[in-house]
Design an enzyme around this catalytic site. Sequence first.
Site, mmCIF file in Angstrom:
data_model
loop_
_atom_site.group_PDB
_atom_site.id
_atom_site.type_symbol
_atom_site.label_atom_id
_atom_site.label_comp_id
_atom_site.label_asym_id
_atom_site.label_seq_id
_atom_site.Cartn_x
_atom_site.Cartn_y
_atom_site.Cartn_z
ATOM 1 N N ALA A 116 30.345 72.137 61.729
ATOM 2 C CA ALA A 116 31.138 70.898 62.307
ATOM 3 C C ALA A 116 32.246 71.402 63.281
ATOM 4 O O ALA A 116 32.273 72.871 63.474
ATOM 5 C CB ALA A 116 31.906 70.094 61.075
ATOM 6 N N LYS A 117 32.820 70.832 64.013
ATOM 7 C CA LYS A 117 33.743 71.157 64.989
ATOM 8 C C LYS A 117 34.443 69.811 65.519
ATOM 9 O O LYS A 117 33.873 68.880 65.597
ATOM 10 C CB LYS A 117 33.048 71.909 66.270
ATOM 11 N N GLY A 118 35.765 70.077 66.156
ATOM 12 C CA GLY A 118 36.507 68.783 66.345
ATOM 13 C C GLY A 118 37.844 69.169 67.155
ATOM 14 O O GLY A 118 37.876 70.508 67.267
#
Length: 427
Positions: A116-118
């Site tokens: 994931a990444k944000g």
Amino acid sequence: MSTQTEPPEQAPDEDESPIATARRQLERAAEHLDLSEGLLEQLRHPSKTVEVSVPIRRADGSVEVFNGYRVQHFEVRGPYKGGMRYHPSVSAEECTALAMLMTWKCAVMDLPFGGAKGGIVVDPSTLTAQETEQLTRRFAEELREVVGPTKDIPAPDMGTDEQTVAWFMDAYSMQEGETVPGIVTGKPTAVGGTHGREEAPGRSVAIVAREALDYYDGNVDGATVAVQGFGAVGANAARLLDSWGASVVAVSDVDGGIYDESGLDVESTPADGDEHGQLGDVDAPRQLSNAELLELDVDVLIPAAVGNVLTKQNAADVQASIIVEGANGPTTTAADAVFKERDIPVIPDILANAGGVTASYFEWLQHINRRSWSREEVNEELEAEMLDAWEALQTEVEDRDVTWRTAAYIVALSRIGDAMNARGLWP
């Protein structure tokens, strides 16, 4: 050194997007495996992309709205895991590429996570501390339905730190009605963070550099090392290598570097962000630019600053015997092709700097088990995990005669494929 015999490919344009690069690497590794087209098609795309608006009231009383993202790539091996960054360049496309990278990195390290990444599109230097806290708490609320200790666990990244994730944890916990330390990793130790996490990415880079030297009939004792980016990763890697007997001859920060062929005293050299001096104040025999550092004749080159610093323009001038990637994506695909042609091994970021996510996994485990580890335990466990991952890649390099980067993707895809085959496709 062994000569790698992967089939040749045309080097792509240096302007290739991060997603295109991630997909290209996926396809290249898939050539060596018997994976279904259905699985590959799933891996080419994120599972979920969330875009939110994050309003805050500025110090002058005005209301400003920022765009935020969270991209979750592939959860077949466990909950999503990845950083949370505050930077003007944050976009859904960038987060997708980085989430894919996290999927591969977790699988390489055999961690039970997906990628994931944000982050938020903002220049954090334009915010006061109070505005940053407001932004973080509202971001946590906007993402509350898609994150959680068994869903998606954020961590610090570019423009964020342990205080940021502590605020995120507190905001999430207040809405849940109970303290939930496992919602994030990279926290201060006072609220459940693990000892040794900050040093872990640099420690893993040093461990991998040591193993690479040994594999190619070298020795860490007396090896010459140049480190571009003397920050959290580069400084910790340099200091550990120095303690093992290596000679760190050059280091740099954003403004340039210093060089001493007899070896620098890296223990007393201020790292980027230190409060006690700057690298430019160090008395060294020679000052040099970041570009010059990359072309030094050394045993090990560690690009640990930013991405895309080793390109088709300078790859032919690199004189290092081994490259160990400390930063994310410091080597372009075109440069990779040049290094393969020149028989210069490149140990990829998804192995070398994976100490960060591995220590985050340790922090997550500590929350599950309600037990705190000592710094010594963290370092011992990290060493064991890194050596296991190194041996897995080494097997693929030797059995398939491929580059270390391709070997890393083969290991990752094999593990993801096994998990997918075991679980099947629902419904």
